[in-house]
Design an enzyme around this catalytic site. Structure first.
Site, PDB file in Angstrom:
ATOM      1  CE  LYS A  53      -3.975  -2.510   2.072  1.00 51.48           C
ATOM      2  NZ  LYS A  53      -4.789  -2.788   3.168  1.00 51.48           N
ATOM      3  CD  GLN A  97      -3.775  -4.396   6.121  1.00 50.99           C
ATOM      4  OE1 GLN A  97      -3.900  -3.271   5.606  1.00 50.99           O
ATOM      5  NE2 GLN A  97      -4.212  -5.602   5.925  1.00 50.99           N
ATOM      6  CG  ASP A 120      -9.719  -0.303   4.495  1.00 47.74           C
ATOM      7  OD1 ASP A 120      -9.341  -0.818   3.542  1.00 47.74           O
ATOM      8  OD2 ASP A 120      -9.181  -0.377   5.682  1.00 47.74           O
TER       9      ASP A 120
END
Ligand code: GUN
Length: 293
Positions: A53, A97, A120
């Site tokens: 990422k 995460q 997200d």
């Protein structure tokens, strides 16, 4: 002969488009889009994903911040870090995460993120807005699947779509998007899961199958109609001594026997996987442009 859906090539194409847009933004005197990523502990998969990422941000010209904490961090401390990012005007979007250590509630963490920075798309406000077709951040995997269907001009309107798996991050949202009044969408969607009866018969009716159950090589040729489109979301790590990493990624589809029956099929790796990070970048760009909230 089937068409292989090349997720890597599409991902590179979308990244190039994003990089171009960032150049224009900078030329207009706007600030660089900024994504922050929180990682807790040392889960191997998570460290790899986060590294990808961060690298992808560099490739498209975004600023990125990686905030790493030991798995001894308390829930309260992590929530305080989230509050800091919520309040930081330079951070356009951020993610935490997953998975998190057991002593931290993932749901509490997700709901602590300001939904306007939730690139997200996991916050209930974004999930709810997606379900009713309002502008929102759509989570990475479903959004990547939609982008692949779109870029390959795969017909979805009126088609029978079977989703196998009902997780919050793939099965439920992708089913919701496929039934949306839109393209891709307008499909007749059936969601199958571990309690489904007659799964094979249901799959045999499908024009589009999205396999997202996390069971290696679950979908076999006898479950697939001639000319179907098959999207494989599986990414199970299977030990493989011939690989440097010691494992290989295995999809939910028995590719060798299923592919010859398909019109379109995604490989693993190189199908849905590469699209997920691109979707995160797209959401960050939308956040920086203030296009959703
Ligand atoms: N873990 C596995 N996939 C994801 C994702 O898309 N976002 C976050 N935050 N964690 C994940």
């Amino acid at each position: 002969m089937y068409t292989l859906i090349d997720g890597k090539a599409i991902a590179d194409q979308v990244k190039a488009e994003i990089a171009e847009e960032v150049k224009h933004m900078l030329a207009e005197g706007k600030k660089r889009p900024h994504l922050a990523v929180i990682i807790v502990g040392h889960d191997g998969g998570s460290e790899t994903y986060v590294a990808h990422k961060v690298k992808s941000c560099e490739q498209v010209g975004f600023t990125s911040t990686r905030l790493a904490f030991e798995d001894t961090i308390t829930e309260a401390e992590l929530l305080a870090e989230i509050d800091k990012l919520n309040a930081d005007p330079d951070v356009d979007g951020f993610i935490v995460q997953l998975p998190l250590p057991r002593h931290i509630s993932e749901q509490k963490v997700i709901e602590a993120i300001d939904y306007r920075k939730d690139v997200d798309g996991f916050h209930p406000i974004n999930v709810g807005r997606m379900a009713i077709g309002l502008p929102c951040y759509v989570s990475a995997t479903p959004s990547g699947i939609m982008e692949l269907l779109k870029r390959y001009h795969i017909e979805t309107s009126g088609k029978r779509c079977v989703v196998i798996g009902r997780s919050n991050i793939v099965g439920k949202p992708v089913a919701s998007l496929m039934m949306q009044k839109a393209y891709p969408g307008d499909a007749t969607v059936t969601v199958c899961h571990s309690r489904t009866k007659d799964l094979k018969d249901i799959c045999l009716q499908a024009d589009i199958i999205i396999a997202a159950l996390g069971k290696p090589e679950f979908l076999t040729a006898d479950m697939v109609k001639e000319g179907a489109t098959v999207i494989d979301v599986g990414t199970t790590r299977v030990p493989d001594a011939s690989k440097k990493s010691g494992f290989r990624l295995c999809g939910d589809v028995k590719f060798a026997e299923v592919a010859p029956k398909c019109a379109y099929i995604t490989p693993v790796p190189g199908g849905v996987g590469p699209m997920t990070i691109v979707s995160l970048l797209k959401n960050t760009l939308l956040a920086a442009k203030g296009e959703i909230y």
